[in-house]
Design an enzyme around this catalytic site. Structure first.
Site, PDB file in Angstrom:
ATOM      1  N   TYR A 144     -46.718 -93.251  32.399  1.00 13.61           N
ATOM      2  CA  TYR A 144     -48.003 -93.804  31.977  1.00 13.61           C
ATOM      3  C   TYR A 144     -48.272 -95.089  32.738  1.00 13.61           C
ATOM      4  O   TYR A 144     -47.400 -95.946  32.823  1.00 13.61           O
ATOM      5  CB  TYR A 144     -47.979 -94.092  30.471  1.00 13.61           C
ATOM      6  CG  TYR A 144     -49.272 -94.664  29.940  1.00 13.61           C
ATOM      7  CD1 TYR A 144     -50.449 -93.915  29.961  1.00 13.61           C
ATOM      8  CD2 TYR A 144     -49.324 -95.949  29.397  1.00 13.61           C
ATOM      9  CE1 TYR A 144     -51.645 -94.431  29.466  1.00 13.61           C
ATOM     10  CE2 TYR A 144     -50.514 -96.471  28.895  1.00 13.61           C
ATOM     11  CZ  TYR A 144     -51.667 -95.715  28.931  1.00 13.61           C
ATOM     12  OH  TYR A 144     -52.837 -96.229  28.439  1.00 13.61           O
TER      13      TYR A 144
ATOM     14  N   ASP B  87     -43.980 -99.752  38.325  1.00 20.85           N
ATOM     15  CA  ASP B  87     -44.724-100.135  37.128  1.00 20.85           C
ATOM     16  C   ASP B  87     -43.713-100.592  36.085  1.00 20.85           C
ATOM     17  O   ASP B  87     -43.086 -99.786  35.414  1.00 20.85           O
ATOM     18  CB  ASP B  87     -45.575 -98.971  36.616  1.00 20.85           C
ATOM     19  CG  ASP B  87     -46.400 -99.379  35.390  1.00 20.85           C
ATOM     20  OD1 ASP B  87     -46.208-100.518  34.890  1.00 20.85           O
ATOM     21  OD2 ASP B  87     -47.222 -98.566  34.931  1.00 20.85           O
TER      22      ASP B  87
ATOM     23  N   LYS C 182     -46.852-106.483  28.828  1.00 20.86           N
ATOM     24  CA  LYS C 182     -46.105-106.535  27.571  1.00 20.86           C
ATOM     25  C   LYS C 182     -45.284-107.820  27.413  1.00 20.86           C
ATOM     26  O   LYS C 182     -45.860-108.835  27.030  1.00 20.86           O
ATOM     27  CB  LYS C 182     -45.304-105.250  27.410  1.00 20.86           C
ATOM     28  CG  LYS C 182     -46.277-104.037  27.350  1.00 20.86           C
ATOM     29  CD  LYS C 182     -45.704-102.714  26.914  1.00 20.86           C
ATOM     30  CE  LYS C 182     -46.811-101.706  26.656  1.00 20.86           C
ATOM     31  NZ  LYS C 182     -46.998-100.684  27.655  1.00 20.86           N
TER      32      LYS C 182
HETATM   33  C1  LIG Z   1     -48.277-100.089  28.311  1.00 21.00           C
HETATM   34  C2  LIG Z   1     -48.182 -99.647  29.732  1.00 21.00           C
HETATM   35  C3  LIG Z   1     -49.249 -99.772  30.641  1.00 21.00           C
HETATM   36  C4  LIG Z   1     -50.627-100.200  30.205  1.00 21.00           C
HETATM   37  O1  LIG Z   1     -50.663-101.494  29.721  1.00 21.00           O
HETATM   38  P1  LIG Z   1     -51.880-101.930  28.763  1.00 21.00           P
HETATM   39  O2  LIG Z   1     -51.657-103.389  28.575  1.00 21.00           O
HETATM   40  O3  LIG Z   1     -51.737-101.121  27.521  1.00 21.00           O
HETATM   41  O4  LIG Z   1     -53.135-101.625  29.479  1.00 21.00           O
HETATM   42  C5  LIG Z   1     -49.039 -99.468  31.962  1.00 21.00           C
HETATM   43  N1  LIG Z   1     -47.836 -99.043  32.394  1.00 21.00           N
HETATM   44  C6  LIG Z   1     -46.789 -98.900  31.568  1.00 21.00           C
HETATM   45  C7  LIG Z   1     -45.484 -98.448  32.114  1.00 21.00           C
HETATM   46  C8  LIG Z   1     -46.935 -99.170  30.213  1.00 21.00           C
HETATM   47  O5  LIG Z   1     -45.904 -98.963  29.381  1.00 21.00           O
END
Ligand SMILES: *Cc1c(COP(=O)(O)O)cnc(C)c1O
Length: 420
Positions: A141, A229, A257
């Site tokens: 994701y 990511d 996060k």
């Molecule tokens: C949570 C997440 C995102 C998106 O971040 P948001 O702040 O929710 O837009 C992107 N990449 C990874 C791996 C994530 O866990």
């Protein structure tokens, strides 16, 4: 005030009653609890019920909720003004703190969400290489920008969607989705490969030996950029993120996060020459009214300040206790279970076999056992994420008594779930 009536009211004014789909409990059933307050490892709902919380805002709260140092930093910052549209000292301090922890991340920019960070990292890679194609892995994701939603894991998987309506074919025409843990053969038209170095949005799926090294080599072979990511793994897996653990250095990073300390903040960064394509230095545009927000940078700095190498040893220690204990009580009850643990991250699959990619994750998540276990745990005051594709986020506030209680309650909870 109760959860039920609040959820009804919410649904009258907010689609599905929630501002992010997984929160609606669609895949686990029941009514979401509305949080009134939180402290450390616990949240309290509007009915006064207390939950031992393993959601921790999907990993944003690594110290646990409402850490006094973070609260103090945010309160002090708020009193000085919340946003200016002009640069502030804390943006520099936070950027320096990130650069100093992540070797190779020479220039970086602060944004407000992980979605923005990944979307822009891809734009930077395309601008730098002059190429269009982006390779992503099924089950990873990367936020909800059009080009990256395909086979997205997390909430997209929870809802059983292949991608999303409203995304025109043109927007994903240059996105190639391939299976996790297999190194794809790249063409010379690939701008970037984006990957969760430890996949944590299809449950927890560690990289196979050689996978990340193979991606690095394949990107180098064709001149594509490698994007890690690390919106989940950054500053959660280790002091310096996934690179420190895997030894593989990407060209670009996305972070989120943890670095916002629970406020809206994320970042993307990378090699100097790559990041210099960004405006005002170069031709790739990106901007944000609230980017580098004073409250968010205050929270982020307070969190990073409290994290050292020993924090990660401690977190990994808790996960190393929790994982096997959960696996044991569930196995003793006669259920198939696989509980992967990577550093401080804990996954939970109700299957006998290890999960190495999205196909296997979907098989493991399709039997309904997670939902039944989730409800039984919630009834006993333990909040796991309301979807089988998420992971558990023990925080530094989860001490041994919390871990032990989790295992005890899991034993009681699983006993109420009918065997398949
Ligand atoms: C949570 C997440 C995102 C998106 O971040 P948001 O702040 O929710 O837009 C992107 N990449 C990874 C791996 C994530 O866990």
């Amino acid at each position: 005030m109760d959860n039920e009536s609040l959820f009804k009211r919410a649904a009258e004014v907010i689609p599905g009653g929630v501002n992010s789909p997984v929160r609606a409990f669609g895949s686990v059933g029941g009514t979401p609890y509305f949080v009134a307050r939180a402290e450390g490892a616990y949240v309290w709902d509007v009915e006064g019920r207390k939950y031992l919380d393993y959601v921790q805002s999907y990993g944003a709260s690594i110290l646990g909720h409402a850490h006094p140092k973070v609260v103090e930093a945010v309160q002090a910052a708020a009193a000085e003004g919340t946003t200016f549209g002009a640069p502030t000292e804390r943006e520099v301090l936070l950027a320096e703190a990130i650069r100093d922890r992540v070797p190779g991340c020479e220039l970086l920019r602060l944004v407000s969400s992980g979605t923005e960070a990944t979307m822009t990292a891809v734009r930077v890679a395309r601008g730098f290489t002059g190429r269009s194609r982006v390779v992503k892995f099924a089950g990873c994701y990367h936020g909800h920008s059009d080009a990256l939603l395909a086979a997205g894991g997390s909430g997209v998987a929870t809802l059983g969607l292949p991608g999303s309506a409203g995304v025109p074919e043109g927007a994903v025409a240059q996105t190639v989705v391939v299976p996790y843990n297999l190194v794809p053969e790249l063409d010379a038209d690939v701008a970037a490969v984006i990957v969760e170095p430890i996949a944590a949005n299809m449950g927890l799926v560690p990289p196979a030996p050689g996978f990340l090294e193979g991606l690095r080599a394949e990107c180098d072979r064709v001149g594509a950029l490698l994007i890690f990511d690390e919106v989940i793994t950054g500053f959660r897996l280790a002091f310096g993120g996934a690179q420190e653990v895997t030894g593989v250095r990407p060209d670009l990073w996305t972070l989120g996060k943890v670095i916002g300390g629970g406020l809206p903040l994320a970042a993307f960064g990378g090699r100097r020459e790559v990041m210099e394509v960004l405006a005002p230095l170069g031709p790739v545009y990106q901007a944000g009214t609230l980017s580098g927000n004073p409250l968010a940078t205050a929270a982020g700095l307070a969190v990073l300040d409290l994290l050292d190498h020993s924090s990660y040893t401690m977190l990994a220690g808790r996960a190393a206790e929790l994982g096997p204990m959960l696996a044991d009580v569930i196995t003793e009850a006669g259920f198939p279970v696989h509980v992967p643990v990577v550093g401080p991250l804990v996954g939970l699959f109700f299957t006998d076999t290890p999960v190495t990619n999205y196909d296997e994750a979907q098989q493991a998540c399709g039997n309904g056992l997670y939902a039944a276990f989730f409800r039984a745990m919630l009834d006993r005051g333990v909040a796991f994420a309301p979807g089988p594709y998420e992971v558990l986020f023990p925080s530094l506030a989860h001490t041994w008594p919390e871990i032990e209680r989790t295992a005890d309650l899991a034993r009681a909870a699983i006993a109420t779930v009918p065997l398949p």
